[in-house]
Design a protein around this motif. Structure first.
Motif, PDB file in Angstrom:
ATOM      1  N   SER A  95       0.824  -1.202   0.000  1.00 57.60           N
ATOM      2  CA  SER A  95       0.000   0.000   0.000  1.00 57.60           C
ATOM      3  C   SER A  95       0.864   1.261   0.000  1.00 57.60           C
ATOM      4  O   SER A  95       0.630   2.201  -0.774  1.00 57.60           O
ATOM      5  CB  SER A  95      -0.928  -0.006   1.224  1.00 57.60           C
ATOM      6  OG  SER A  95      -1.698   1.175   1.273  1.00 57.60           O
ATOM      7  N   GLU A  96       1.884   1.271   0.848  1.00 60.50           N
ATOM      8  CA  GLU A  96       2.722   2.468   0.951  1.00 60.50           C
ATOM      9  C   GLU A  96       3.587   2.665  -0.282  1.00 60.50           C
ATOM     10  O   GLU A  96       3.845   3.801  -0.699  1.00 60.50           O
ATOM     11  CB  GLU A  96       3.556   2.402   2.225  1.00 60.50           C
ATOM     12  CG  GLU A  96       2.703   2.513   3.485  1.00 60.50           C
ATOM     13  CD  GLU A  96       3.520   2.721   4.750  1.00 60.50           C
ATOM     14  OE1 GLU A  96       4.734   2.985   4.637  1.00 60.50           O
ATOM     15  OE2 GLU A  96       2.940   2.634   5.842  1.00 60.50           O
ATOM     16  N   VAL A  97       4.046   1.574  -0.885  1.00 63.34           N
ATOM     17  CA  VAL A  97       4.843   1.701  -2.105  1.00 63.34           C
ATOM     18  C   VAL A  97       3.986   2.243  -3.243  1.00 63.34           C
ATOM     19  O   VAL A  97       4.427   3.113  -4.001  1.00 63.34           O
ATOM     20  CB  VAL A  97       5.472   0.345  -2.487  1.00 63.34           C
ATOM     21  CG1 VAL A  97       5.984   0.373  -3.933  1.00 63.34           C
ATOM     22  CG2 VAL A  97       6.612   0.011  -1.541  1.00 63.34           C
ATOM     23  N   VAL A  98       2.754   1.759  -3.363  1.00 63.28           N
ATOM     24  CA  VAL A  98       1.863   2.263  -4.409  1.00 63.28           C
ATOM     25  C   VAL A  98       1.627   3.753  -4.211  1.00 63.28           C
ATOM     26  O   VAL A  98       1.683   4.547  -5.170  1.00 63.28           O
ATOM     27  CB  VAL A  98       0.531   1.478  -4.419  1.00 63.28           C
ATOM     28  CG1 VAL A  98      -0.505   2.176  -5.293  1.00 63.28           C
ATOM     29  CG2 VAL A  98       0.764   0.054  -4.915  1.00 63.28           C
ATOM     30  N   LYS A  99       1.381   4.161  -2.984  1.00 66.08           N
ATOM     31  CA  LYS A  99       1.166   5.590  -2.713  1.00 66.08           C
ATOM     32  C   LYS A  99       2.399   6.407  -3.067  1.00 66.08           C
ATOM     33  O   LYS A  99       2.306   7.518  -3.602  1.00 66.08           O
ATOM     34  CB  LYS A  99       0.832   5.801  -1.234  1.00 66.08           C
ATOM     35  CG  LYS A  99      -0.489   5.225  -0.785  1.00 66.08           C
ATOM     36  CD  LYS A  99      -0.632   5.432   0.723  1.00 66.08           C
ATOM     37  CE  LYS A  99      -1.694   4.526   1.316  1.00 66.08           C
ATOM     38  NZ  LYS A  99      -1.734   4.640   2.789  1.00 66.08           N
ATOM     39  N   ARG A 100       3.569   5.865  -2.756  1.00 69.50           N
ATOM     40  CA  ARG A 100       4.818   6.601  -2.978  1.00 69.50           C
ATOM     41  C   ARG A 100       5.179   6.675  -4.455  1.00 69.50           C
ATOM     42  O   ARG A 100       5.471   7.749  -4.996  1.00 69.50           O
ATOM     43  CB  ARG A 100       5.951   5.913  -2.216  1.00 69.50           C
ATOM     44  CG  ARG A 100       7.341   6.462  -2.519  1.00 69.50           C
ATOM     45  CD  ARG A 100       8.404   5.677  -1.775  1.00 69.50           C
ATOM     46  NE  ARG A 100       9.734   6.079  -2.179  1.00 69.50           N
ATOM     47  CZ  ARG A 100      10.849   5.521  -1.723  1.00 69.50           C
ATOM     48  NH1 ARG A 100      10.777   4.541  -0.851  1.00 69.50           N
ATOM     49  NH2 ARG A 100      12.027   5.943  -2.144  1.00 69.50           N
ATOM     50  N   VAL A 101       5.148   5.545  -5.134  1.00 70.70           N
ATOM     51  CA  VAL A 101       5.613   5.482  -6.515  1.00 70.70           C
ATOM     52  C   VAL A 101       4.658   6.166  -7.474  1.00 70.70           C
ATOM     53  O   VAL A 101       5.077   6.791  -8.452  1.00 70.70           O
ATOM     54  CB  VAL A 101       5.837   4.012  -6.927  1.00 70.70           C
ATOM     55  CG1 VAL A 101       6.174   3.908  -8.399  1.00 70.70           C
ATOM     56  CG2 VAL A 101       6.958   3.395  -6.093  1.00 70.70           C
ATOM     57  N   PHE A 102       3.355   6.064  -7.182  1.00 67.97           N
ATOM     58  CA  PHE A 102       2.366   6.651  -8.075  1.00 67.97           C
ATOM     59  C   PHE A 102       1.723   7.879  -7.453  1.00 67.97           C
ATOM     60  O   PHE A 102       0.539   8.128  -7.624  1.00 67.97           O
ATOM     61  CB  PHE A 102       1.317   5.603  -8.442  1.00 67.97           C
ATOM     62  CG  PHE A 102       1.947   4.344  -8.975  1.00 67.97           C
ATOM     63  CD1 PHE A 102       2.716   4.370 -10.120  1.00 67.97           C
ATOM     64  CD2 PHE A 102       1.799   3.153  -8.296  1.00 67.97           C
ATOM     65  CE1 PHE A 102       3.325   3.225 -10.594  1.00 67.97           C
ATOM     66  CE2 PHE A 102       2.395   1.992  -8.761  1.00 67.97           C
ATOM     67  CZ  PHE A 102       3.166   2.035  -9.923  1.00 67.97           C
ATOM     68  N   ALA A 103       2.538   8.662  -6.741  1.00 64.43           N
ATOM     69  CA  ALA A 103       2.013   9.825  -6.024  1.00 64.43           C
ATOM     70  C   ALA A 103       1.370  10.827  -6.956  1.00 64.43           C
ATOM     71  O   ALA A 103       0.385  11.473  -6.598  1.00 64.43           O
ATOM     72  CB  ALA A 103       3.137  10.500  -5.234  1.00 64.43           C
ATOM     73  N   ASP A 104       1.909  10.962  -8.179  1.00 71.07           N
ATOM     74  CA  ASP A 104       1.332  11.955  -9.081  1.00 71.07           C
ATOM     75  C   ASP A 104      -0.019  11.527  -9.621  1.00 71.07           C
ATOM     76  O   ASP A 104      -0.732  12.309 -10.242  1.00 71.07           O
ATOM     77  CB  ASP A 104       2.280  12.267 -10.242  1.00 71.07           C
ATOM     78  CG  ASP A 104       2.732  11.022 -10.994  1.00 71.07           C
ATOM     79  OD1 ASP A 104       2.365   9.913 -10.578  1.00 71.07           O
ATOM     80  OD2 ASP A 104       3.448  11.175 -11.998  1.00 71.07           O
ATOM     81  N   SER A 105      -0.403  10.278  -9.360  1.00 70.09           N
ATOM     82  CA  SER A 105      -1.752   9.855  -9.757  1.00 70.09           C
ATOM     83  C   SER A 105      -2.633   9.682  -8.526  1.00 70.09           C
ATOM     84  O   SER A 105      -3.738   9.205  -8.614  1.00 70.09           O
ATOM     85  CB  SER A 105      -1.707   8.537 -10.541  1.00 70.09           C
ATOM     86  OG  SER A 105      -1.405   7.451  -9.690  1.00 70.09           O
ATOM     87  N   LEU A 106      -2.108  10.073  -7.358  1.00 69.68           N
ATOM     88  CA  LEU A 106      -2.848   9.882  -6.104  1.00 69.68           C
ATOM     89  C   LEU A 106      -2.852  11.170  -5.288  1.00 69.68           C
ATOM     90  O   LEU A 106      -2.062  11.349  -4.371  1.00 69.68           O
ATOM     91  CB  LEU A 106      -2.190   8.764  -5.274  1.00 69.68           C
ATOM     92  CG  LEU A 106      -2.201   7.378  -5.897  1.00 69.68           C
ATOM     93  CD1 LEU A 106      -1.333   6.445  -5.068  1.00 69.68           C
ATOM     94  CD2 LEU A 106      -3.602   6.842  -5.993  1.00 69.68           C
ATOM     95  N   PRO A 107      -3.734  12.111  -5.590  1.00 70.58           N
ATOM     96  CA  PRO A 107      -3.845  13.302  -4.753  1.00 70.58           C
ATOM     97  C   PRO A 107      -4.401  12.916  -3.390  1.00 70.58           C
ATOM     98  O   PRO A 107      -4.841  11.788  -3.193  1.00 70.58           O
ATOM     99  CB  PRO A 107      -4.831  14.179  -5.521  1.00 70.58           C
ATOM    100  CG  PRO A 107      -5.675  13.202  -6.271  1.00 70.58           C
ATOM    101  CD  PRO A 107      -4.748  12.073  -6.631  1.00 70.58           C
ATOM    102  N   ILE A 108      -4.372  13.837  -2.438  1.00 72.30           N
ATOM    103  CA  ILE A 108      -4.896  13.540  -1.107  1.00 72.30           C
ATOM    104  C   ILE A 108      -6.312  13.007  -1.226  1.00 72.30           C
ATOM    105  O   ILE A 108      -7.165  13.598  -1.871  1.00 72.30           O
ATOM    106  CB  ILE A 108      -4.883  14.804  -0.224  1.00 72.30           C
ATOM    107  CG1 ILE A 108      -3.419  15.213   0.040  1.00 72.30           C
ATOM    108  CG2 ILE A 108      -5.612  14.558   1.087  1.00 72.30           C
ATOM    109  CD1 ILE A 108      -3.305  16.491   0.816  1.00 72.30           C
TER     110      ILE A 108
END
Length: 245
Positions: free
Chosen positions: A48-61
């Motif tokens: 979960s944390e890696v997905v949030k980190r690596v794809f941060a530009d596709s995951l706004p708050i």
């Protein structure tokens, strides 16, 4: 050798979604689903944390929903393809992580790098089979291996993309296994069982792991495994035509 383990918890799902107030939310392209071949909390949290980190530009708050409980989540380092492209559609706005209990297909305590890596691959493949609409299968497996005359423990990670069949591998850093630990492994005990007994804690494997115990909490299993998982994602983050095919 058979080792009795407690029954796994039920399948869990983590949904990482865009903020409903985001004015661009109507333009989002749907959900990228990640099937993770374990219900071990530390491993699922790692993914979960890696997905949030690596794809941060596709995951706004937005929100992260675990078993119906929503918590705020958001940004991290932005990912970018050097060719300006988008590997396997990974930049879709929402990502769902689905944890499923699947067999590793290897021994409870893998004793070579080859066996541990195979366990990760088996888990990733089995997770894809268990979640028919998942885009990716993810497997994480810990095991022991030898370097010269010394023993080390590390985690192997595997990511399989359903659409292309492409596979990525990575591994965590390694820590040295003492003779005190190895003597109990040779006696038939699993490392997680040994660490529970020596530390006086329970379910170390689902928390900071042996890595966290032996580093006095400075580097736990979740963070150590994150590096390996990012490496396993490399074929999907960088240009396939430039670096892989």
């Amino acid at each position: 050798r058979q080792i009795n383990r407690p029954p796994p918890p039920p399948t869990t799902s983590v949904v990482i979604t865009p903020n409903p107030t985001d004015h661009n939310s109507s333009l989002r392209c749907g959900i990228m689903k990640w099937a993770v071949g374990t219900t071990n909390k530390t491993k699922v949290d790692c993914v979960s944390e890696v997905v949030k980190r690596v794809f941060a530009d596709s995951l706004p708050i937005g929100s992260c929903v675990v078993n119906g409980v929503a918590t705020e989540t958001g940004g991290g380092a932005s990912s970018a393809r050097d060719d300006g492209g988008d590997a396997s559609g990974l930049q879709r706005q929402s990502h769902e992580i689905i944890a499923v209990a699947v067999p590793s297909g290897v021994s409870a305590q893998p004793m070579t790098a080859e066996e541990t890596r195979l366990g990760a691959r088996n888990r990733a493949t089995a997770a894809l089979e268990a979640v028919p609409d998942a885009d990716f299968g993810v497997g994480l497996e810990g095991g022991i291996e030898t370097v010269g005359t010394d023993f080390f423990e590390c985690g192997w990670m595997c990511v399989v993309h359903r659409g292309t069949g492409r596979v990525g591998y990575g591994s965590s850093g390694r820590f040295q296994m003492s003779e005190k630990l190895m003597s109990q492994v040779r006696a038939g005990k699993e490392l997680a069982e040994i660490m529970d007994h020596l530390s006086g804690e329970t379910q170390v494997r689902s928390r900071q792991g042996a890595m966290g115990i032996l580093t006095a909490g400075n580097l736990g299993r979740k963070d150590a495994y994150a590096h390996g998982l990012i490496f396993a994602l490399a074929p999907f983050l960088s240009s396939p035509t430039t670096y892989w095919d």
